[in-house]
Motif scaffolding. Structure first.
Motif, PDB file in Angstrom:
ATOM      1  N   SER A   1       0.777  16.624 -17.098  1.00 53.95           N
ATOM      2  CA  SER A   1      -0.198  17.717 -17.112  1.00 53.95           C
ATOM      3  C   SER A   1      -1.588  17.199 -17.469  1.00 53.95           C
ATOM      4  O   SER A   1      -2.577  17.931 -17.388  1.00 53.95           O
ATOM      5  N   GLU A   2      -1.650  15.915 -17.881  1.00 53.27           N
ATOM      6  CA  GLU A   2      -2.912  15.250 -18.198  1.00 53.27           C
ATOM      7  C   GLU A   2      -3.146  14.127 -17.188  1.00 53.27           C
ATOM      8  O   GLU A   2      -2.216  13.673 -16.518  1.00 53.27           O
ATOM      9  N   PRO A   3      -4.404  13.655 -17.055  1.00 56.46           N
ATOM     10  CA  PRO A   3      -4.700  12.611 -16.073  1.00 56.46           C
ATOM     11  C   PRO A   3      -3.873  11.338 -16.268  1.00 56.46           C
ATOM     12  O   PRO A   3      -3.635  10.900 -17.391  1.00 56.46           O
ATOM     13  N   VAL A   4      -3.424  10.795 -15.148  1.00 60.42           N
ATOM     14  CA  VAL A   4      -2.658   9.552 -15.104  1.00 60.42           C
ATOM     15  C   VAL A   4      -3.288   8.643 -14.047  1.00 60.42           C
ATOM     16  O   VAL A   4      -3.743   9.121 -13.004  1.00 60.42           O
ATOM     17  N   ALA A   5      -3.311   7.353 -14.311  1.00 59.01           N
ATOM     18  CA  ALA A   5      -3.717   6.387 -13.291  1.00 59.01           C
ATOM     19  C   ALA A   5      -2.459   5.831 -12.631  1.00 59.01           C
ATOM     20  O   ALA A   5      -1.612   5.237 -13.300  1.00 59.01           O
ATOM     21  N   LEU A   6      -2.325   6.070 -11.334  1.00 55.75           N
ATOM     22  CA  LEU A   6      -1.204   5.551 -10.543  1.00 55.75           C
ATOM     23  C   LEU A   6      -1.633   4.242  -9.906  1.00 55.75           C
ATOM     24  O   LEU A   6      -2.569   4.213  -9.104  1.00 55.75           O
ATOM     25  N   SER A   7      -0.966   3.160 -10.267  1.00 56.45           N
ATOM     26  CA  SER A   7      -1.332   1.832  -9.782  1.00 56.45           C
ATOM     27  C   SER A   7      -0.300   1.342  -8.775  1.00 56.45           C
ATOM     28  O   SER A   7       0.892   1.280  -9.073  1.00 56.45           O
ATOM     29  N   MET A   8      -0.770   0.985  -7.573  1.00 52.47           N
ATOM     30  CA  MET A   8       0.105   0.477  -6.508  1.00 52.47           C
ATOM     31  C   MET A   8      -0.532  -0.822  -5.985  1.00 52.47           C
ATOM     32  O   MET A   8      -1.221  -0.838  -4.961  1.00 52.47           O
ATOM     33  N   ILE A   9      -0.324  -1.893  -6.705  1.00 53.74           N
ATOM     34  CA  ILE A   9      -0.971  -3.165  -6.397  1.00 53.74           C
ATOM     35  C   ILE A   9      -0.077  -4.019  -5.499  1.00 53.74           C
ATOM     36  O   ILE A   9       1.046  -4.375  -5.881  1.00 53.74           O
ATOM     37  N   ALA A  10      -0.578  -4.309  -4.295  1.00 55.11           N
ATOM     38  CA  ALA A  10       0.147  -5.174  -3.349  1.00 55.11           C
ATOM     39  C   ALA A  10       1.576  -4.699  -3.134  1.00 55.11           C
ATOM     40  O   ALA A  10       2.508  -5.504  -3.078  1.00 55.11           O
ATOM     41  N   LEU A  11       1.757  -3.395  -3.000  1.00 55.59           N
ATOM     42  CA  LEU A  11       3.091  -2.825  -2.817  1.00 55.59           C
ATOM     43  C   LEU A  11       3.273  -2.167  -1.461  1.00 55.59           C
ATOM     44  O   LEU A  11       4.271  -2.410  -0.769  1.00 55.59           O
ATOM     45  N   LEU A  12       2.333  -1.321  -1.063  1.00 53.27           N
ATOM     46  CA  LEU A  12       2.553  -0.454   0.095  1.00 53.27           C
ATOM     47  C   LEU A  12       2.670  -1.210   1.414  1.00 53.27           C
ATOM     48  O   LEU A  12       3.235  -0.679   2.376  1.00 53.27           O
ATOM     49  N   HIS A  13       2.172  -2.438   1.485  1.00 48.96           N
ATOM     50  CA  HIS A  13       2.363  -3.196   2.736  1.00 48.96           C
ATOM     51  C   HIS A  13       3.791  -3.716   2.872  1.00 48.96           C
ATOM     52  O   HIS A  13       4.127  -4.343   3.872  1.00 48.96           O
ATOM     53  N   PHE A  14       4.641  -3.432   1.875  1.00 51.22           N
ATOM     54  CA  PHE A  14       6.077  -3.714   2.001  1.00 51.22           C
ATOM     55  C   PHE A  14       6.879  -2.445   2.296  1.00 51.22           C
ATOM     56  O   PHE A  14       8.113  -2.483   2.303  1.00 51.22           O
ATOM     57  N   VAL A  15       6.173  -1.347   2.522  1.00 48.70           N
ATOM     58  CA  VAL A  15       6.819  -0.084   2.881  1.00 48.70           C
ATOM     59  C   VAL A  15       6.280   0.340   4.249  1.00 48.70           C
ATOM     60  O   VAL A  15       5.095   0.622   4.392  1.00 48.70           O
ATOM     61  N   SER A  16       7.132   0.383   5.243  1.00 49.43           N
ATOM     62  CA  SER A  16       6.698   0.719   6.597  1.00 49.43           C
ATOM     63  C   SER A  16       6.449   2.215   6.747  1.00 49.43           C
ATOM     64  O   SER A  16       6.868   3.021   5.906  1.00 49.43           O
ATOM     65  N   ASP A  17       5.790   2.584   7.825  1.00 47.43           N
ATOM     66  CA  ASP A  17       5.603   4.003   8.127  1.00 47.43           C
ATOM     67  C   ASP A  17       6.955   4.693   8.274  1.00 47.43           C
ATOM     68  O   ASP A  17       7.147   5.820   7.819  1.00 47.43           O
ATOM     69  N   GLU A  18       7.889   3.993   8.927  1.00 41.72           N
ATOM     70  CA  GLU A  18       9.221   4.561   9.155  1.00 41.72           C
ATOM     71  C   GLU A  18       9.968   4.800   7.838  1.00 41.72           C
ATOM     72  O   GLU A  18      10.795   5.703   7.732  1.00 41.72           O
ATOM     73  N   ASP A  19       9.672   3.981   6.834  1.00 38.07           N
ATOM     74  CA  ASP A  19      10.300   4.145   5.524  1.00 38.07           C
ATOM     75  C   ASP A  19       9.563   5.156   4.654  1.00 38.07           C
ATOM     76  O   ASP A  19       9.933   5.344   3.488  1.00 38.07           O
ATOM     77  N   GLY A  20       8.524   5.773   5.209  1.00 34.39           N
ATOM     78  CA  GLY A  20       7.872   6.876   4.511  1.00 34.39           C
ATOM     79  C   GLY A  20       6.768   6.491   3.553  1.00 34.39           C
ATOM     80  O   GLY A  20       6.616   7.123   2.500  1.00 34.39           O
ATOM     81  N   ALA A  21       5.953   5.485   3.906  1.00 36.51           N
ATOM     82  CA  ALA A  21       4.882   5.050   3.004  1.00 36.51           C
ATOM     83  C   ALA A  21       3.918   6.182   2.668  1.00 36.51           C
ATOM     84  O   ALA A  21       3.543   6.378   1.504  1.00 36.51           O
TER      85      ALA A  21
END
Length: 271
Positions: A152-172
């Protein structure tokens, strides 16, 4: 301060094929990798000798982004795709500025779990937890993270060098949408991501190496990267190469002037 729920000794570490997190560790000069990781790493170095510098530049971006977020009053971080610990870790950077900062790390690599004790060694004023889960298992991540973080309070979501290992087909994109959807206004999203825009021919050869080892690699162009920030306000200096994001917040990486980054980075704020 919590302890990881899973027992590292019960998890199988597959050393029959290279693993992206272990190769990243090898590029950074770490020791938590195997001959199969080094072998593919050396193949990639033959193609682009600057990869170790690029890896360090990417890591340095995470440090600077964390410092900047701390300066903006962010006191909660959810780091998905943590990777093998390399000091200083995110919580060390954040708690240096604000000791009461709360951090939850998430990764699905058994080696990271084996090092979770190092990840959980933080300031007495703050709180740190680790969840063993695949990045796509959003429900499990949020349920576990919610024991340490207040969404319910601000959070920093960090995704460092991760999403290029998740394809569009896998739901990035669906993954990002679900995660940002639960964040409170004032939260931030930090992403670094591989692209083929700067080195198209080399990127194609790296992609072939990954496919030959049955590994997923999904480098994205600027427009595709920007789409991860739909509904967010991208803060200055916008979408840039890692070394160009607030360089005044950290020391330059030796050798970075001799390479051209292979990825985009940005920080977005949820209005």
């Amino acid at each position: 301060m919590s302890r990881p729920a899973n027992d590292a000794t019960s998890l199988h570490i597959d050393t029959s094929k290279p693993h992206p997190a272990r190769m990243y560790d090898w590029f950074l000069g770490g020791k938590d990798n195997y001959p199969v990781d080094e072998a593919m790493g050396r193949q990639m170095l033959a193609l682009e000798p600057g990869i170790p510098v690029m890896a360090k530049v990417n890591r340095a971006f995470m440090h600077r982004a964390t410092r900047w977020l701390s300066s903006q009053g962010i006191r909660q971080f959810l780091d998905i795709g943590t990777g093998i610990p390399t000091e200083p870790n995110l919580h060390q950077v954040a708690q240096q500025s604000a000791p009461a900062t709360r951090v939850v790390y998430c990764d699905n690599d058994p080696i990271v779990l084996a090092h979770a004790e190092a990840l959980l060694n933080g300031s007495p004023e703050g709180a740190i937890d680790y969840v063993q889960a695949d990045a796509r298992d959003v429900d499990a991540i949020l349920e576990h993270a919610g024991k340490t973080l207040d969404f319910s309070e601000p959070v920093a979501l960090s995704m460092i060098a991760l999403l290029h290992f998740v394809s569009d087909e896998d739901g990035a994109y669906e993954l990002m949408s679900r995660l940002t959807g639960v964040l409170a206004p004032g939260s931030h999203v930090v992403i670094s991501h591989l692209t083929a825009d700067f080195h198209p021919e080399k990127a194609q050869k790296v992609d072939e190496m990954y496919k030959a080892n049955t590994l997923t690699l999904a480098p994205r162009n600027r427009a595709q990267f920007s789409a991860f920030f739909d509904g967010l306000e991208i803060v200055e200096p916008g979408i840039v190469a890692a070394e160009a994001w607030h360089p005044e917040l950290g020391e330059p990486v030796p050798g970075q002037e001799d390479i051209i980054s292979a990825g985009y980075v940005a920080v977005g704020r949820k209005p």
